[in-house]
Design a protein around this motif. Sequence first.
Motif: not given
Length: 1310
Positions: A281-283, A301-304, A328-333, A349-352
């Motif tokens: 779970v990403l918090l 950013e760059g997605g939904e 789900d990796s990417g930039n969340y603002k 966010v980086t998902v390993k």
Amino acid sequence: MTKKSISASKASLVLFLCQMISALDVPLDSKLLEELSQPPTITQQSPKDYIVDPRENIVIQCEAKGKPPPSFSWTRNGTHFDIDKDAQVTMKPNSGTLVINIMNGGKAEAYEGVYQCTARNERGAAISNNIVIRPSRSPLWTKEKLEPNQVREGDSLVLHCRPPVGLPPPIIFWMDNAFQRLPQSERVSQGLNGDLYFSNVQPEDTREDYICYARFNHTQTIQQKQPISVKVFSMDSLNDTIAANLSDTDIYGAKPVTERQPILLTPTGSTSTKVELRGNVLLLECIAAGLPTPVIRWIKEGGELPANRTFFENFKKTLKIIDVSEADSGNYKCIARNILGSAHHVISVTVKAAPYWITAPRNLVLSPGEDGTLICRANGNPKPNISWLANGVPIAIAPEDPSRKVDGDTIIFSHVQERSSAVYQCNASNEYGYLLANAFVNVLAEPPRILTPANKLYQVIADSPALLDCAYFGSPKPEIEWFKGVKGSILRGDEYVFHDNGTLEIPVAQKDSTGTYTCVARNELGKIQNEVRLEVKDPTMIIKQPEYKVIQRYGQVSFECIIKHDFTLLPTVIWLKDNDELPDDERFLVGKDNLTIMNVTDKDDGTYTCIVNTTLDSVSASAVLTVVARPNPPFDLELTGQLERSVELSWIPGDENNSPITNFVIEYEDGLHEPGVWHYQTEVPGTQTTVQLKLSPYVNYSFRVIAVNEIGRSQPSEPSEQYLTKSANPDENPSNVQGIGSEPDNLVITWESLKGFQSNGPGLQYKVSWRQKDVDDEWTSVIVANVSKYIVSGTPTFVPYEIKVQALNDLGYAPEPSEVIGHSGEDLPMVAPGNVQVHVINSTLAKVHWDPVPVKTVRGHLQGYKVYYWKVQSLSRRSRRHVEKKILTFRGNKTFGMLPGLEPFSSYKLNVRVVNGKGEGPASPDKVFKTPEGVPSSPSFLKITNPTLDSLTLEWGSPTHPNGVLTSYILKFQPINNTHELGPLVEIRIPANESSLILKNLNYSTRYKFYFNAQTSVGSGSQITEEAVTIMDEAGILRPAVGAGKGYSETLFATSPVMHTVRPTFYKVQPLYPRIRNVTTAAAETYANISWEYEGPDHANFYVEYGVAGSKEDWKKEIVNGSRSFFVLKGLTPGTAYKVRVGAEGLSGFRSSEDVFETGPAMASRQVDIATQGWFIGLMCAVALLILILLIVCFIRRNKGGKYPVKEKEDAHADPEIQPMKEDDGTFGEYSDAEDHKPLKKGSRTPSDRTVKKEDSDDSLVDYGEGVNGQFNEDGSFIGQYSGKKEKEPAEGNESSEAPSPVNAMNSFV
């Protein structure tokens, strides 16, 4: 499961290819598994990261299975762990699970480390994961001195928790001293790290008990931080404090609370990073300060943001994404915003990914010489490293196996042998974790085995698939073949599907698919077969499904569910309502084929389903029940747009109760003139809820609305508010104005008064005006109160007047009324019609003419003319009678009319009178006319008596209405044979003065049909018919004994008259249906004559059955020769009751009803018993004495003039033609007491010649009273003489009475 259709020619090739690419599947059959050798398999183990409670024993699980059962060993931190040397450690029996005893002095910290379990038997060794054992920790908070927090109102604040590091980490929450959670909101909330954040503080945040709690779940303990004090200074209180401590000149004051744009309290800075593992779970969190309190919004950013996996918590300050993946990796603002501005922070966010399986290795079961592969494929980020072990040892240092070859993530086995059995481990690892999987290679050589039970029965429904199991095992893999029947051929073709697991599928089973099927499994080590049985059943069907029903509330409804099913299956029927069980209510009655609901309510509305279950199939059918009722009343009535003559009414409809509202009825109440009385106003369609209503002045209106649907009308709504309209002049004048005089010198003017709401105001009156028509007179007027009649006196007789009535009230007059014409009072007409003429058309119809009277003499409205006419005398006989006048009215100015219904051969009188509204005028002079003769009515009766071998006696009565002078009677007769054919017709003319006739020379035992009618000079009247039978022989003429059954005079010849058309030739009369009726008996001492009537097929052979009445003996049977309809029973016992019935041969069960008769007693005994008995002699003497006394009394009364009032009338109206006839006839000229006591009977017979002639009864007692109403009192007086009713015409020709006999006289006297 794959499906293959296998042909015999390709079976071996396909089997070989299957063996190359896949291993044997070992069925999970417990008995089979117990017998087969199998390497170990780990079935249960503790988690990789195993945190234990240091206060309890440590249990490290390791369970495995194998054949033979495996042994277990452990390593700790990579070296062998000898449990025998540690008294605190034990291993469970038949298990590898370790139990470390901590509760008896051991310490959990001493057993921290990495543990691994190995399960081993002769076929290999399996290992568990590395299990890391760590005891949980719940340390106390370090003591610290906390300073109070003094904060200015509107500033931000963070209260730090900083809990002690525990294992696992604790759960943080904030409470007060009362153990109540502190309220949180968009302004105050707890962060993921446990700190309490205030975006801006308020005075109510002041308190001294902000306490942070840490709950350690493993140890079930809660640690408490020292309370934190917060004091918030408001600007007003701060200014007051400053003012108290400074001089006036030094006051500069504190700044008021200022609004601030958002700043982020956490995370700090503009960017940050976050690493999360796949599947977790990403918090992400953003908490901002500011005044007003900022609102948080999240974007990617760059997605939904991923749909269905994204959630917002903590008042949208926390973004939660579940089950994250690399996508789900990417930039969340996060953006914090209030009215003054915004602040934002970007989290990269980086998902390993720890290793996860793509293809985990699977166990292989191979036959000697077969090939196979073990594949181990995993993925992760970074990509994991794959390594192999054999029996727990790295494969590089494991014993060599020439059949094995390792190729990266794959091990290839070629031409294996039994020694190739082993357990292989695949390890996939990267920096975030590892995966370990055990997979064994088990090389077996086993003959075929069939695991499906023998003679297993399969039952399916016709037209559905049938799956016949043949679970098998063998190594090498056996070939499977199916046969039908004991000696059937191998099954092939498209109608069958053969599954790899041995199952035979019949896609569409039919009734002829029923039978025994044999499954054969063979490999190179052996062969085995098994039989199963298939039964195909008829499907269950609902042949009468429940139907859609609409029922009124409180009614009764029934749903049918009639089923058809295979007789070997036992169905159960379940009813559901809205896919749930029926309500537990006694109103629901479940029958065999139906569901009945009594006293239906609105809650019963819904879908009802009938479900029929058997052990093989299930069918269902549903129907909807709609409960309808009258609509609920409308409500919330509202009046708007009030004007003098209109208003708008609106309402809200009530529930329509499943039946659409068709219209609304609007009613009104006039509270001023008719309180409590509701009147119809108008109606509108059911889709309309407003209406513009027209109003009348001076009415206090209330309205109500009634809803109407197909079921009926609702209750009225509650009344609307009242609305009083203003007064005004009347809009209309009275209606139905009339002028009709009640007396010759007056004029009565009437009208229909206006209703209360029509008055339009107070003080309603009427202006009545009149003047004589066609005369230059002025109008005469009078104003009257609110009445409906005014009488004008002193008017001439019947002259026309012009009349008008005008309404007025306190505000003025109504519009000018229209004029009507009336007349003053009428008087009786002055003259009678003249020149009355009568034209006789036929014997029952005449036409009368007259001249009209002058109009002036009518003195009123001419309504018509009345014709009075009455019968004076019948010309066919003389009679005394009261006159009954008849009246015909001819409307209008007619001068002629028809007189119907006259009696033929009679003398009539008539007169004519003119009629107006007052009454009748004088009558015209009486006019006499006569009607001609007509045809007579039918004779009053026809009786046939005294049958002999060749003769019959006929008696008849004269016609009730001779309608003229009788000239003769016509008798026609013809025989009827046993086949219902009519013979030749014979006609006889009989003089008119005859009343009886003896027909001779007839055939014996023959039925005759008679047709009888009377004639006048005009022609023949209607006829009556009768039938009779001559007897068989002289022996058949029997005198019925005392107590005997029916005699000839009552049963053989008494038939209802039936009209027939006379035909001179034979014709056949077919009965409606075969029957034997009218069984009659005439009994003597030792024999009885039985006769009957038969209707049915020709040439029937009859038989007579008889026996003693009340006896249980069998019936005795006598055959009747020929087709006769009579028979003589002989050899009977005197004085015995017999039962008798008649039947027809060839008609099974066709018999007449039973008759009972009694034979007479022996003659000798009868004579002795009567003649020698004293009681009989005394009785005869008494009878003789009574007769003598009666004769003396009659003689004295006659000679001394003892007369009744009727006798006095006869003397006063003596008819000279009658008295001599009575003297000649030998009867009394006066009426004796005995005769007076017996009423006259229609058609009764005399004791002499059985008739009373027509001329003898012309002047009977009835002629002097009320016709047929005249009767005698008990004392013999005539009660009709004073009744006062008009005389009705007697029934002519039907007045004959029975002459008195001594017996009748005695009965009357007594």
